[in-house]
Write an enzyme that holds these catalytic residues in place. Structure first.
Site, mmCIF file in Angstrom:
data_model
loop_
_atom_site.group_PDB
_atom_site.id
_atom_site.type_symbol
_atom_site.label_atom_id
_atom_site.label_comp_id
_atom_site.label_asym_id
_atom_site.label_seq_id
_atom_site.Cartn_x
_atom_site.Cartn_y
_atom_site.Cartn_z
ATOM 1 N N SER A 125 -0.834 -5.947 6.675
ATOM 2 C CA SER A 125 -1.558 -5.160 7.057
ATOM 3 C C SER A 125 -2.736 -5.210 7.094
ATOM 4 O O SER A 125 -3.282 -5.843 6.068
ATOM 5 C CB SER A 125 -0.854 -4.177 5.665
ATOM 6 O OG SER A 125 -1.308 -2.602 6.282
ATOM 7 N N TYR A 149 1.890 -2.055 -3.157
ATOM 8 C CA TYR A 149 2.326 -2.267 -1.676
ATOM 9 C C TYR A 149 1.547 -3.002 -0.785
ATOM 10 O O TYR A 149 2.031 -4.548 -0.594
ATOM 11 C CB TYR A 149 2.428 -1.021 -0.583
ATOM 12 C CG TYR A 149 2.058 -1.624 0.667
ATOM 13 C CD1 TYR A 149 3.335 -1.923 1.164
ATOM 14 C CD2 TYR A 149 1.481 -1.001 1.471
ATOM 15 C CE1 TYR A 149 3.754 -2.130 2.259
ATOM 16 C CE2 TYR A 149 1.643 -1.630 2.941
ATOM 17 C CZ TYR A 149 2.955 -2.098 3.207
ATOM 18 O OH TYR A 149 2.683 -2.225 4.730
ATOM 19 N N LYS A 153 2.185 -7.382 0.184
ATOM 20 C CA LYS A 153 1.316 -7.716 0.835
ATOM 21 C C LYS A 153 0.738 -9.590 1.744
ATOM 22 O O LYS A 153 1.003 -10.207 2.251
ATOM 23 C CB LYS A 153 0.843 -7.202 2.513
ATOM 24 C CG LYS A 153 1.969 -6.567 3.038
ATOM 25 C CD LYS A 153 2.469 -6.229 3.880
ATOM 26 C CE LYS A 153 3.626 -5.330 4.319
ATOM 27 N NZ LYS A 153 4.993 -6.163 4.800
HETATM 28 P P1 NAD Z 1 10.362 0.875 8.728
HETATM 29 O O1 NAD Z 1 10.708 1.388 6.829
HETATM 30 O O2 NAD Z 1 10.799 1.619 9.378
HETATM 31 O O3 NAD Z 1 11.413 -0.735 8.727
HETATM 32 C C1 NAD Z 1 11.620 -1.085 7.567
HETATM 33 C C2 NAD Z 1 12.960 -1.519 8.186
HETATM 34 O O4 NAD Z 1 13.409 -2.567 6.781
HETATM 35 C C3 NAD Z 1 13.952 -0.336 7.808
HETATM 36 O O5 NAD Z 1 15.145 -0.257 8.634
HETATM 37 C C4 NAD Z 1 15.005 -0.515 6.041
HETATM 38 O O6 NAD Z 1 16.344 0.392 5.983
HETATM 39 C C5 NAD Z 1 14.533 -2.168 6.355
HETATM 40 N N1 NAD Z 1 15.171 -2.881 4.851
HETATM 41 C C6 NAD Z 1 14.389 -2.470 3.907
HETATM 42 N N2 NAD Z 1 14.072 -2.813 2.655
HETATM 43 C C7 NAD Z 1 15.407 -3.344 3.083
HETATM 44 C C8 NAD Z 1 16.401 -4.727 2.287
HETATM 45 N N3 NAD Z 1 16.260 -4.488 1.107
HETATM 46 N N4 NAD Z 1 16.761 -5.579 3.543
HETATM 47 C C9 NAD Z 1 17.318 -5.181 4.334
HETATM 48 N N5 NAD Z 1 16.484 -4.608 5.180
HETATM 49 C C10 NAD Z 1 16.049 -3.474 4.028
HETATM 50 O O7 NAD Z 1 9.268 -0.091 8.756
HETATM 51 P P2 NAD Z 1 7.714 -0.028 9.683
HETATM 52 O O8 NAD Z 1 7.172 1.024 9.718
HETATM 53 O O9 NAD Z 1 8.973 -0.216 10.780
HETATM 54 O O10 NAD Z 1 7.507 -1.518 9.381
HETATM 55 C C11 NAD Z 1 8.417 -2.584 9.168
HETATM 56 C C12 NAD Z 1 6.662 -4.179 8.209
HETATM 57 O O11 NAD Z 1 5.889 -3.355 9.264
HETATM 58 C C13 NAD Z 1 7.056 -3.456 6.892
HETATM 59 O O12 NAD Z 1 7.079 -4.659 6.696
HETATM 60 C C14 NAD Z 1 6.251 -3.034 6.444
HETATM 61 O O13 NAD Z 1 5.292 -3.338 5.562
HETATM 62 C C15 NAD Z 1 4.831 -3.306 8.105
HETATM 63 N N6 NAD Z 1 3.835 -2.549 8.292
HETATM 64 C C16 NAD Z 1 4.227 -1.202 8.749
HETATM 65 C C17 NAD Z 1 2.771 -0.312 8.924
HETATM 66 C C18 NAD Z 1 2.892 0.870 9.760
HETATM 67 O O14 NAD Z 1 1.771 2.042 9.352
HETATM 68 N N7 NAD Z 1 4.366 1.539 10.098
HETATM 69 C C19 NAD Z 1 1.252 -2.034 9.014
HETATM 70 C C20 NAD Z 1 1.262 -2.786 8.357
HETATM 71 C C21 NAD Z 1 2.937 -2.845 8.220
HETATM 72 N N1 UFG Z 2 -5.236 11.794 7.653
HETATM 73 C C1 UFG Z 2 -5.156 13.199 7.533
HETATM 74 N N2 UFG Z 2 -4.273 14.283 6.813
HETATM 75 C C2 UFG Z 2 -3.106 13.757 6.835
HETATM 76 C C3 UFG Z 2 -2.477 12.436 7.041
HETATM 77 C C4 UFG Z 2 -3.547 11.274 7.375
HETATM 78 O O1 UFG Z 2 -6.438 13.449 7.110
HETATM 79 O O2 UFG Z 2 -2.102 14.400 6.419
HETATM 80 C C5 UFG Z 2 -5.824 10.992 7.462
HETATM 81 C C6 UFG Z 2 -6.416 10.114 6.743
HETATM 82 O O3 UFG Z 2 -7.330 10.542 5.331
HETATM 83 C C7 UFG Z 2 -6.520 8.345 6.828
HETATM 84 C C8 UFG Z 2 -6.161 8.519 8.535
HETATM 85 O O4 UFG Z 2 -5.703 10.399 8.353
HETATM 86 O O5 UFG Z 2 -8.115 9.199 7.395
HETATM 87 C C9 UFG Z 2 -5.061 7.753 8.400
HETATM 88 O O6 UFG Z 2 -4.030 8.046 7.247
HETATM 89 P P1 UFG Z 2 -2.606 7.150 7.590
HETATM 90 O O7 UFG Z 2 -2.184 7.807 5.962
HETATM 91 O O8 UFG Z 2 -2.384 7.644 8.894
HETATM 92 O O9 UFG Z 2 -3.211 5.901 7.615
HETATM 93 P P2 UFG Z 2 -3.606 4.985 6.391
HETATM 94 O O10 UFG Z 2 -5.282 4.132 7.369
HETATM 95 O O11 UFG Z 2 -4.674 5.505 5.442
HETATM 96 O O12 UFG Z 2 -3.023 3.455 5.822
HETATM 97 C C10 UFG Z 2 -1.617 2.765 6.968
HETATM 98 C C11 UFG Z 2 -0.989 3.020 6.211
HETATM 99 C C12 UFG Z 2 -0.566 1.825 5.419
HETATM 100 C C13 UFG Z 2 -2.288 0.302 5.939
HETATM 101 C C14 UFG Z 2 -3.194 0.843 6.712
HETATM 102 C C15 UFG Z 2 -3.764 0.140 6.839
HETATM 103 O O13 UFG Z 2 0.499 4.007 6.416
HETATM 104 O O14 UFG Z 2 0.173 1.809 5.271
HETATM 105 O O15 UFG Z 2 -2.611 1.891 7.124
HETATM 106 O O16 UFG Z 2 -3.203 -1.244 7.631
HETATM 107 F F1 UFG Z 2 -1.625 -0.042 4.771
#
Ligand code: NAD
Ligand code: UFG
Length: 337
Positions: A125, A149, A153
């Site tokens: 991330s 978190y 990563k």
């Molecule tokens: P998500 O929660 O939709 O998907 C994660 C999946 O992992 C889920 O289906 C959940 O059931 C499964 N899971 C959780 N714990 C588990 C376990 N112990 N064993 C097996 N399966 C398990 O999340 P996502 O948004 O699809 O994110 C996928 C990956 O990308 C994650 O590692 C997340 O940290 C990373 N990531 C997500 C974002 C974002 O904004 N969505 C940003 C950066 C990185």
């Molecule tokens: N924001 C608002 N109102 C809301 C939610 C968000 O104003 O209700 C603003 C935040 O202040 C920020 C922007 O929208 O300026 C984006 O916020 P998000 O919460 O959607 O995303 P972030 O960039 O804060 O965080 C995301 C993921 C994290 C990850 C990070 C960097 O949620 O898991 O991107 O990849 F770590």
């Protein structure tokens, strides 16, 4: 064509990756414990692609459950999405995060080593950059985390890098995602947040469908175009395609690579809100609030490395992201059932 294990394959990003993998001709096996997703997602993947992936309901914290998958299938590569992802929750429950994201991941790497499967694409991330000194952010920028978190990563990146040092026959792709939003064009798969969303676009979607009253904009006094926070939003289908490019690269190259997956463009909170208003055809109420603790002003990717190394770049724009998010929200008012 390769046989790819997708951990977390019923989740938001994982399900889109399964679709793209199948459409690229790969064979997909999904491992997920369904903690944050539903088994019916597999039917949705089948509806889109014509192929239902083989599924193991398994937990990465249980090493025997992972071993069974490798015993029964000759896996060529793993794309590892499974894990927990809520920043606030990780501050409140750090051990839970370290247990799943670290111990669970180590179990997976142990079994991969045992079965001689040494090709992995890992979901990292942009959070590993902490508060960057400048933008756009390059992969060689300093890393620094501010919550458990983010630490999980970064630790996974370090563990996988060390593994490659110990045995150079590993291929490791560390993909640093910026802000994934949007949904598949079909409206069959998308993001279903648990409870009240923390992230911007899932929150706006609920304002648009009337479930939430107004958007709380966390601060308008940042040094940005309109004072609100700027992020690099990337369409989840573009992100999924980045994984196909990454796994193809990993299958033919050894060593570790860190790659940003973003569009290289930043949009402010208000710009995203206005794009969403265009998508749903109505005005969306908002209120300016204090800054959210831990937020940074601006974050967007330098995308050069992804282009050069993987031949990949994002094609969807912010309007596509909002349009597909709204389409998914309309088609799935109660989530994926
Ligand atoms: P998500 O929660 O939709 O998907 C994660 C999946 O992992 C889920 O289906 C959940 O059931 C499964 N899971 C959780 N714990 C588990 C376990 N112990 N064993 C097996 N399966 C398990 O999340 P996502 O948004 O699809 O994110 C996928 C990956 O990308 C994650 O590692 C997340 O940290 C990373 N990531 C997500 C974002 C974002 O904004 N969505 C940003 C950066 C990185
Ligand atoms: N924001 C608002 N109102 C809301 C939610 C968000 O104003 O209700 C603003 C935040 O202040 C920020 C922007 O929208 O300026 C984006 O916020 P998000 O919460 O959607 O995303 P972030 O960039 O804060 O965080 C995301 C993921 C994290 C990850 C990070 C960097 O949620 O898991 O991107 O990849 F770590």
């Amino acid at each position: 064509m390769a046989k790819i294990l997708v951990t977390g394959g019923t989740g938001y990003i994982g399900s889109h990756a399964c679709v793209e993998l199948i459409q690229a001709g790969h064979e997909v096996i999904v491992l997920d414990n369904l903690y944050n997703s539903k088994e019916v997602v597999l039917d949705r993947i089948a509806e889109i692609t014509g192929v239902k992936p083989k599924f193991y309901r398994a937990d990465i914290r249980e090493i025997e459950e992972i071993r069974q998958v490798f015993q029964e299938n000759k896996i060529d590569a793993v794309i590892h999405f499974a894990g927990l992802k809520a920043v606030g929750e990780s501050v409140a429950q750090p051990l839970m995060y370290y247990e799943t994201n670290i111990s669970g991941s180590i179990n997976l790497y142990e079994i991969m080593k045992e079965y001689g499967c040494k090709t992995i694409v890992f979901s990292s991330s942009a959070t590993v950059y902490g508060a960057p000194k400048s933008v756009p952010i390059r992969e060689d920028f300093e890393v620094h985390t501010t919550n458990p978190y983010g630490s999980t990563k970064l630790m996974n990146e370090m563990i996988l890098e060390d593994l490659t040092v110990s045995d150079p026959s590993w291929s490791v792709m560390l993909l640093r995602y910026f802000n994934p939003i949007g949904a598949h064009e079909s409206g069959l798969i998308g993001e279903v947040p648990n409870g009240i969303p923390n992230n911007l676009v899932p929150y706006i979607a609920r304002v648009a469908n009337g479930t939430l009253e107004y958007l709380r904009v966390w601060g308008n006094d940042y040094d940005t175009i309109d004072g609100t926070g700027v992020r690099d939003y990337i369409h989840v289908v573009d992100l999924a395609k980045g994984h196909i490019a990454a796994v193809d690269y990993a299958l033919t190259h050894k060593g570790t690579e860190k790659v940003n997956l973003g569009t290289g463009k930043g949009y402010s909170v208000l710009q995203v809100l206005h794009a969403y208003e265009k998508a749903c055809g109505k005005e969306l109420p908002y209120k300016i609030m204090d800054r959210r603790p831990g937020d940074i002003a601006e974050c967007y990717a330098d995308t050069q490395k992804a282009k050069e190394l993987l031949g990949w770049s994002a094609v969807y724009n912010i309007d596509d992201m909002c349009r597909t998010s709204w389409n998914f929200t309309l088609k799935n008012p109660d989530g994926i059932k």
